[in-house]
Design an enzyme around this catalytic site. Structure first.
Site: not given
Length: 655
Positions: A151, A23, A131, A300, A303, A26, A134, A148
């Site tokens: 979950h 993105h 958990c 801003k 589209k 980066h 997880c 959690c």
RNA sequence: GGCGGUGUAGCUCAGUUGGUCAGAGCAUGCGGCUCAUAUCCGCAGAGUCCGGGGUUCAAAUCCCUGCACCGCCA
């Protein structure tokens, strides 16, 4: 100066975690690193530029599962996205490292063993809330109602053993080191932040995960029931990429490392990494350079085809160089900035098209016109104005050379643009077109145009690290065929180095202006918004033959709320030649500012029937709000207001 | 709750160590030029530098405090 040619610079970005696609954050980090590295190369320094991907850890495993593939397939794919993204942004890294590379893994294990042998890694058992779903521990505060969040199940208390790095042992050393080396972490705000962290006791760093919990990692060399936990693995890329411990690159480029990171990973780079380095018996890196965030102004972003344009896509829409320029010019390194398409277009038009592009264009056009496109010699001894411009160009070069090593990219660009402004001013002052009328001024004209050509060449060279494509394009047109990475300031940046008699090429505009209104129309979906830069009440430009506009649908036309109105009040707006402030009855009373003062006296307008656009976005003109627009036709110098054949009821719609 | 940051012209923001720092760009208005991508050049606008207090001969710049927004950590 004597040694500058032997200076070595190792530039790094973080290795990006492959649980998401590249993105703008980066992109910024990587482009900054690229500009920095390219700049040093331009200065004749030896450079090595590293980027790559971080591919271990449970988040990767989870992401892979979600994608329905095994981790290796997954990281190959995402890592590929990063690897392919950079060339598109003209980023030229020397190496791309992946933490799944066998060479990297070997080095991680080598360092682990070394630090372990030195007694700086120990084994310890602790308890925590775990958990099962997880497969991870949670802190008390991460739980929602004691459960959690993923979950909705209460975690169990569980005991686990892991390996820890004695980071706490290096706390005092690190504080001392940062105090002694004020530039170690920069800008200063981040140095202060690290020092603030360090005021609290530093804990030891957990550097392992049991394999039954996480198998996607680098096995510990001294206990194969465990894998290395992310940071210890990831940070080491900076030296593994150089072939530590005995690679030639390592000898050459360590410790002259310039790490560039965003502020979210300040702690690992400002604290974990230096202590790991220290424990491994290495010299600390040279600088950690920390930058802020881009805040994306979604509202801003225009589209296109119904999808929100992602910032990175704008690079292809507006050009890589414009994108790079914008990022480096707009953000003060270290601080947060706003990113918007509007701001990008503004920079593109004002700085790139108008200032730089137009200067280049007018210079080449004059070279073409007065000298048949051949670079003239300095025909006459330079006047003070010529010498002054040359001086300013050299000053710009000087300032760029001072600012870029300190990460003052926006200042460096400002310096270049000051030079461009001086050059544009110079054209205006000297007026080459006047000189061209007098044959006796020929030598002087030669000097003037040559001076301008030299400034353009200087701009092309200085801009090379930021906008390599543009730089090459400009130089090529000036008869210099060189890859941007081949340029050297000492030679190519020398004033007067253009070759006389070389043919220059006029060519197309470097940066075509973006028509803001057109852009919005093009991007607009069925429900087009009124062009916001439209001046309410201002007379249209009035060409004798107005170019035909694109057809619009009846639907589109119906969106314009045209109404009959009667002028109730009219008065001049102070200090404005053209503007009148009107109060118009269109069923309701509206204040409308109209640019008709030059053709109509306020007192003549009272009671007049007119046609107005009632649903135009409100706008402020000379500080006065205008809620609508009066329609008129300009013909020659005259301006005729639109009206109805006979009086009609105010507020009736036109159709 | 703790720590840190930010708050400067309509907009986006610069402002090293306190004393031409009240600025730039954009936008706006006016004027000029014509080589150039309707570009370029010049001029103009008064913003309590968030509020309040303090230190100082002197503060946007240091200290305290209040407000607003934003981060990080508890």
């Amino acid at each position: 100066m004597e040694q500058s040619n032997s200076q070595k610079i190792f530039t790094t970005t973080p290795i990006y975690y492959v649980n998401a696609e590249p993105h703008i954050g980066h992109a910024y980090t990587t482009i900054v690193a690229d500009v920095f590295s390219r700049f040093h190369k331009l200065m004749g320094h030896e450079t090595y530029f590293l980027t790559g991907t971080d591919e271990h850890g449970d988040k990767i495993v989870q992401a892979a599962e979600k994608a329905g593939v095994d981790p290796k397939t997954y990281v190959d794919r995402i890592s590929g996205l990063f690897r392919e993204a950079w060339p598109k942004l003209n980023v030229k890294n020397d190496y791309f490292i992946r933490t799944t590379d066998p060479d990297h893994i070997r080095v991680v294990q080598y360092i682990l063993q070394k630090v372990h042998d030195a007694g700086e890694i120990y084994f310890s058992t602790y308890k925590g809330l775990y958990c099962v779903g997880c497969e991870r521990f949670y802190m008390e505060r991460e739980l929602v109602d004691g459960k959690c969040p993923d979950h909705d199940a209460a975690p169990i208390e569980r005991e686990e053993s892991n390996y820890f790095f004695r980071m706490s042992k290096y706390q005092d050393w690190l504080i001392e080191y940062i105090m002694q080396n004020p530039d170690f972490i920069r800008p200063e705000r981040y140095r202060n932040e690290v020092l603030a962290f360090l005021r609290e006791p530093l804990e030891d760093l957990c550097i392992s995960r049991p394999k039954e919990r996480l198998s996607w990692g680098v096995p510990l060399p001294f206990d194969d029931r465990y894998v290395t936990y992310v940071w210890f693995d990831a940070l080491i890329n900076y030296v593994s990429a150089l072939g530590y411990p005995d690679g030639e690159l390592f000898r050459k480029f360590w410790p002259v490392a310039q790490h560039i990171v965003a502020k979210d990973i300040l702690k690992p780079h400002g604290i974990y990494w230096p202590t790991i380095i220290k424990a491994a018996g290495l010299e600390p890196y040279q600088h950690l350079n920390v930058h802020g965030y881009w805040k994306i102004n979604e509202g801003k972003m225009s589209k296109s085809r119904g999808t929100v344009v992602r910032p990175l896509d704008l690079a292809s829409v507006y050009g890589v160089d414009a994108f790079r320029y914008f990022l480096l010019r707009e953000m003060v390194f270290g601080l947060d900035s706003n990113f918007s398409e509007d701001a990008l277009v503004q920079r593109l038009n004002a700085d790139l098209a108008n200032d730089l592009g137009n200067l280049f264009s007018r210079t080449l056009a004059m070279t073409d016109k007065y000298f048949g496109g051949k670079i003239p010699p300095f025909g006459a001894e330079p006047d003070p104005v010529d010498a002054e411009l040359a001086r300013q160009a050299e000053e710009a070069a000087q300032r760029v050379a001072e600012e870029v090593p300190e990460f003052g990219f926006h200042k460096a660009l400002m310096a270049i643009w000051e030079m461009l402004n001086h050059a544009n001013k110079y054209v205006d002052q000297v007026g080459p077109w006047s000189l061209a009328k007098d044959p006796a001024s020929f030598p002087r004209l030669q000097t003037v145009i040559r001076t301008l050509l030299e400034v353009n060449k200087m701009a092309a060279v200085l801009v090379a690290p930021f906008m390599p494509e543009t730089s090459e394009k400009m130089l090529a047109r000036l008869g210099i065929q060189k890859d941007a990475t081949q340029l050297r300031m000492a030679d190519d940046g020398k004033w007067g180095s253009l070759a006389e008699g070389t043919e220059v090429r006029k060519g197309e505009a470097l940066f075509p202006r973006i028509d803001v209104n057109k852009k919005e129309e093009a991007a607009a979906k069925p429900k087009a918004a009124p062009a916001k830069t439209e001046k309410a009440g201002a007379a249209p430009p009035s060409p004798a033959e107005a170019p035909p506009l694109e057809p619009i649908s009846f639907e589109t036309f119906k969106k314009v709320d045209l109404r009959a109105g009667v002028v109730k009040q009219a008065e001049r707006i102070p200090k404005s030649k053209k503007l009148l402030r009107l109060i118009v009855d269109i069923g309701e009373e509206r204040q409308i500012v109209a640019g008709i003062a030059e053709s109509h006296a306020p007192e003549d307008l009272i009671g007049k029937q007119i046609i107005v656009v009632a649903n135009l976005e409100p706008a402020k003109l000379m500080g006065v709000e205008s809620r609508g627009m009066v329609l008129a036709v300009r013909d020659g110098d005259g301006l005729q207001l639109l009206t109805t054949e006979k009086p009609v009821t105010p507020g009736r719609r036109a159709s």
